[in-house]
Design an enzyme around this catalytic site. Structure first.
Site, PDB file in Angstrom:
ATOM      1  N   THR A 198       0.828  -1.205   0.000  1.00  0.00           N
ATOM      2  CA  THR A 198       0.000   0.000   0.000  1.00  0.00           C
ATOM      3  C   THR A 198       0.865   1.259   0.000  1.00  0.00           C
ATOM      4  O   THR A 198       1.981   1.235   0.497  1.00  0.00           O
ATOM      5  CB  THR A 198      -0.859  -0.048   1.282  1.00  0.00           C
ATOM      6  OG1 THR A 198      -1.771  -1.107   1.134  1.00  0.00           O
ATOM      7  CG2 THR A 198      -1.589   1.233   1.548  1.00  0.00           C
ATOM      8  N   GLY A 228     -10.001  -4.056   2.677  1.00  0.00           N
ATOM      9  CA  GLY A 228      -9.117  -3.977   3.846  1.00  0.00           C
ATOM     10  C   GLY A 228      -9.264  -2.657   4.588  1.00  0.00           C
ATOM     11  O   GLY A 228     -10.297  -1.982   4.503  1.00  0.00           O
ATOM     12  N   ASP A 229      -8.214  -2.282   5.280  1.00  0.00           N
ATOM     13  CA  ASP A 229      -8.249  -1.086   6.119  1.00  0.00           C
ATOM     14  C   ASP A 229      -8.129   0.220   5.323  1.00  0.00           C
ATOM     15  O   ASP A 229      -8.603   1.274   5.759  1.00  0.00           O
ATOM     16  CB  ASP A 229      -7.106  -1.127   7.149  1.00  0.00           C
ATOM     17  CG  ASP A 229      -5.728  -1.220   6.494  1.00  0.00           C
ATOM     18  OD1 ASP A 229      -5.605  -1.914   5.451  1.00  0.00           O
ATOM     19  OD2 ASP A 229      -4.775  -0.614   7.011  1.00  0.00           O
ATOM     20  N   THR A 249       0.013   0.913   6.606  1.00  0.00           N
ATOM     21  CA  THR A 249       0.209  -0.193   5.667  1.00  0.00           C
ATOM     22  C   THR A 249       0.446  -1.461   6.470  1.00  0.00           C
ATOM     23  O   THR A 249       1.145  -1.428   7.481  1.00  0.00           O
ATOM     24  CB  THR A 249       1.382   0.053   4.704  1.00  0.00           C
ATOM     25  OG1 THR A 249       1.509  -1.107   3.851  1.00  0.00           O
ATOM     26  CG2 THR A 249       2.698   0.288   5.414  1.00  0.00           C
ATOM     27  N   GLY A 252      -4.322  -5.702   6.717  1.00  0.00           N
ATOM     28  CA  GLY A 252      -5.474  -4.810   6.832  1.00  0.00           C
ATOM     29  C   GLY A 252      -6.517  -5.222   7.853  1.00  0.00           C
ATOM     30  O   GLY A 252      -7.078  -4.371   8.551  1.00  0.00           O
TER      31      GLY A 252
HETATM   32  N1  ASP Z   1      -3.397  -2.763   4.245  1.00  0.00           N
HETATM   33  C1  ASP Z   1      -3.596  -3.237   2.904  1.00  0.00           C
HETATM   34  C2  ASP Z   1      -4.816  -4.109   2.842  1.00  0.00           C
HETATM   35  O1  ASP Z   1      -5.008  -4.901   3.740  1.00  0.00           O
HETATM   36  C3  ASP Z   1      -2.442  -4.029   2.398  1.00  0.00           C
HETATM   37  C4  ASP Z   1      -1.129  -3.337   2.438  1.00  0.00           C
HETATM   38  O2  ASP Z   1      -0.894  -2.454   3.261  1.00  0.00           O
HETATM   39  O3  ASP Z   1      -0.293  -3.696   1.593  1.00  0.00           O
HETATM   40  O4  ASP Z   1      -5.533  -4.049   1.869  1.00  0.00           O
END
Ligand code: ASP
Length: 331
Positions: A198, A228-229, A249, A252
Site C-alpha cells: 500500500t 481492507g483497512d 500499511t 489490513g
Molecule cells: N493494508 C492493505 C490491505 O489490507 C495491504 C497493504 O498495506 O499492503 O488491503
C-alpha cells in the site's frame, strides 16, 4: 505561516532479506520515493494545502508500478484488480473514499472528489466508478493495472490456495525463479514475500493544517469483494488538526480491528501523549497482540513526524521545506 511544513510517505512494509536486495532495485526505490517527496515539497513550498500535497504524492505513487496501488496493483483470486483509497482533511474532518474499483486510473483522485463533491464518505464498485466518471476522472481498461511481476505473484499465491500480502507473493516469485530454492533472487530490497505494498502520504502545510491519504490494490489473491483497512476512515487513514494525520500499511484486517489510524489520534487526545508515543504504542504494542504486521506514517500540527513499523523494513521518507528529502527502507 507555519515553518514546520513537512510531508512523509510510505510505499509498504515487510521482511527484509538483504540477500534478495539488488543494488539497482534499491536505487530505483530510493529514486522513486525521492521524486515523490520532492513533488510534495514543491506543493507545500508554493503555499499549497496539505490536502493538495498528499493527493499529489499518492497520485504519483499510484502511477509508479513499483508499488501496490494504481498501476502495479496486485491481483484478486479472479485475476482482476480491485483498488481502494481514502483521503482526509484535518482542518475540516472531511473525508472521501472509494473501494473495489476496477477502472479508475487514480483512485486517490476519486476519493478526493468524494471528499469535495459529495455528501457521502465512501462509494464502492460500480457506484464509485460512475461517480468518478461523472466527475470527469480518467477511466482505463482493467488491463492498464496489469504488471508482469504481480501476475507471477498471483499465479504462485493461487497455486498455494491462499491470499497473501503483496510482497509475500513477490518473494515467492523471486524464490521460484531461482535455482536455489532457499536463496531469493536478487530483486527487491524488502523480501517481497513479506511486504505490504500500500502507499500513503501525510503532510502539514504552511497554514498549520494536516491531511492524510492512502491507496492500495489490497492483498494478492484476495477474494473478490474483500476490502481492507485502506479505504476505511479511522483504520487506514485519519487526519485531525487537533492531533495528527496518519496513513497505515500492513495486514489490513488487524488494522481494521484495532481502528489503528484513529487510535493514534485518540491516544494523543485522551491520554495526552506525544505523536511518537501514541504511534509507537499502536504499532509496537497493540497491533502485535493480534498478529498485526506493518507500520504507519504520521505528522502532527507542530511538524513532528514518526514512521514506526514492526516489520524488518518499510519503504518510507519525509521532506521538510528547503531540506533534502530523507528516504529509507530498512530499520
Ligand atoms: N493494508 C492493505 C490491505 O489490507 C495491504 C497493504 O498495506 O499492503 O488491503
Amino acid at each position: 505561516m507555519n515553518s514546520n511544513a513537512v510531508i512523509a510517505i510510505h510505499g509498504g512494509a515487510g521482511t527484509i532479506l538483504r540477500a534478495s536486495m539488488s543494488a539497482s532495485a534499491e536505487t530505483e526505490y530510493h529514486a522513486a520515493l525521492h521524486a515523490v517527496l520532492s513533488a510534495g515539497q514543491r506543493v507545500l513550498a508554493d503555499g499549497g494545502s496539505a490536502l493538495d500535497a498528499v493527493s499529489e504524492a499518492v497520485r504519483l505513487l499510484e502511477d509508479c508500478p513499483l508499488f501496490n496501488a494504481g498501476r502495479g496493483a496486485v491481483y484478486t483470486a479472479a485475476g482482476t484488480h480491485e483498488l481502494d483509497a481514502a483521503i482526509m482533511d484535518g482542518s475540516t474532518l472531511e473525508a472521501g473514499a472509494i473501494c473495489c474499483v476496477k477502472r479508475v486510473r487514480n483512485p486517490i483522485l476519486a476519493a478526493r472528489r468524494v471528499l469535495e463533491g459529495s455528501e457521502h464518505v465512501l462509494f464502492t464498485g460500480e457506484g464509485a466508478e460512475a461517480f468518478a466518471a461523472a466527475q470527469g476522472l480518467e477511466l482505463v481498461e482493467p488491463a492498464y493495472f496489469d504488471t508482469e511481476a504481480r501476475h507471477r505473484q498471483w499465479l504462485l499465491a493461487r497455486g498455494q490456495q491462499r491470499a497473501m500480502l503483496d510482497h509475500d507473493g513477490a518473494t515467492l516469485a523471486a524464490a521460484s525463479s531461482s535455482n536455489h530454492d532457499d536463496e531469493p533472487t536478487p530483486h527487491e530490497p524488502i523480501d517481497p514475500n513479506r511486504k505490504f505494498g500500500t502507499v500513503g502520504a501525510v503532510a502539514l502545510d504552511r497554514h498549520g493544517h494536516v491531511a492524510a491519504a492512502t491507496s492500495t490494490g489490497g492483498v494478492t489473491n484476495k477474494q473478490v469483494g474483500r476490502v481492507g483497512d485502506t479505504p476505511l476512515i479511522g483504520a487506514g487513514c485519519y487526519a485531525d488538526d487537533a492531533t495528527c494525520a496518519v496513513s497505515t500499511t500492513g495486514s489490513g484486517e488487524m488494522f481494521m480491528r484495532m481502528v489503528a489510524a484513529y487510535d493514534v489520534a485518540a491516544q494523543m487526545a485522551y491520554r495526552n501523549v506525544s505523536l511518537e508515543e501514541a504511534a509507537h504504542d499502536v504499532v509496537m504494542n497493540r497491533l502485535p497482540k493480534i498478529d498485526g504486521r506493518g507500520g504507519l506514517i504520521a505528522v502532527d500540527a507542530r511538524g513532528n513526524v514518526t514512521l514506526p513499523f514492526n516489520t524488518e523494513g518499510m519503504y518510507r521518507g519525509f521532506a521538510r521545506l528547503s531540506e533534502a528529502p530523507v528516504t529509507a527502507i530498512y530499520r
